[in-house]
Design a protein around this motif. Sequence first.
Motif, PDB file in Angstrom:
ATOM      1  N   LYS A 141       6.400 -13.821 -26.418  1.00  0.00           N
ATOM      2  CA  LYS A 141       7.123 -12.138 -27.467  1.00  0.00           C
ATOM      3  C   LYS A 141       6.851 -11.367 -26.436  1.00  0.00           C
ATOM      4  O   LYS A 141       5.767 -10.959 -26.539  1.00  0.00           O
ATOM      5  N   ALA A 142       7.732 -10.147 -26.464  1.00  0.00           N
ATOM      6  CA  ALA A 142       7.178  -8.766 -25.558  1.00  0.00           C
ATOM      7  C   ALA A 142       6.195  -7.538 -26.389  1.00  0.00           C
ATOM      8  O   ALA A 142       6.522  -7.211 -27.742  1.00  0.00           O
ATOM      9  N   ASP A 144       5.449  -4.709 -24.608  1.00  0.00           N
ATOM     10  CA  ASP A 144       4.669  -2.956 -24.345  1.00  0.00           C
ATOM     11  C   ASP A 144       6.858  -2.548 -24.647  1.00  0.00           C
ATOM     12  O   ASP A 144       7.067  -3.295 -25.085  1.00  0.00           O
ATOM     13  N   THR A 145       6.557  -1.451 -24.874  1.00  0.00           N
ATOM     14  CA  THR A 145       7.823  -0.786 -25.136  1.00  0.00           C
ATOM     15  C   THR A 145       8.387  -1.346 -24.133  1.00  0.00           C
ATOM     16  O   THR A 145       8.507  -1.377 -22.875  1.00  0.00           O
ATOM     17  N   LEU A 146      10.012  -1.477 -24.152  1.00  0.00           N
ATOM     18  CA  LEU A 146      10.915  -1.553 -23.234  1.00  0.00           C
ATOM     19  C   LEU A 146      12.344  -0.743 -23.815  1.00  0.00           C
ATOM     20  O   LEU A 146      12.376  -0.296 -24.217  1.00  0.00           O
ATOM     21  N   ARG A 159      11.591  -4.276 -29.398  1.00  0.00           N
ATOM     22  CA  ARG A 159      10.822  -5.360 -28.215  1.00  0.00           C
ATOM     23  C   ARG A 159      11.317  -6.094 -29.775  1.00  0.00           C
ATOM     24  O   ARG A 159      10.093  -7.439 -29.382  1.00  0.00           O
TER      25      ARG A 159
END
Length: 234
Positions: A141-142, A144-146, A159
């Motif tokens: 799972k991501a 960071d801010t995307l 995210r």
Amino acid sequence: MSVIAIIPAGGKGLRAGNADKKGVATPKQYLRIKNKELIAYTLETFQNNKLINRIIIAAEPNYFDLLIKIINNYKFTKVKLIVEGGETRQHSVYNALLSSDANDNDLIVVHDAARALLPDAVLTNSIKVAKEKGNALVCIKAKDTLIKAHKFVDEYLNRDEVYYVQTPQIFKYKDLLKAMNKAFRENFIGTDESMLVQRIGKKINIVEGSVFNFKVTTKEDIELYERLVKNSNN
């Protein structure tokens, strides 16, 4: 039900910046790290996993002799076949799939040769999920801010709905073969196997991956890998 691992190892690894003194690049999967080829670390994980029955490697013919040497040196007895890689990763996996002698419901486990720190627990869990549900896609799972952007920020992505796709990716032989045949009929080249299988209407089951299961692609990745294995027992 047999569980067959396909290791596509035909990439040239040019982004890793690993050229020798003559300017000839060694594919990253054959780089020696801590006196051991990168692909040997990968093969060792599959050799030691009790759920894997056999292994097929797709590679450039120029490296067949080196692969045979690696297989013999480390006694990778589950490696039953080396096939010629294709123009793309998709072609390489397809060549191995056609040579696998698999039955319809056998599981095909596709894993990048350059993801050499795959935890055994992740591999085992993904196979178990695939046995129960028909397929498995390892992701993380991501965190960071995307953003979506073209030089400037266009929008921020949620995210919680974004995952980084890894390997292994596991499918029944009949499903993966059907998906690949469809892709080639339609001249479609996907970035991975899950994209192809989704195109035949299959729902793909997400399985938790690991940050250690990164793909060695750049020079920085090689440096990170070297640091991680420096004090290991491998």
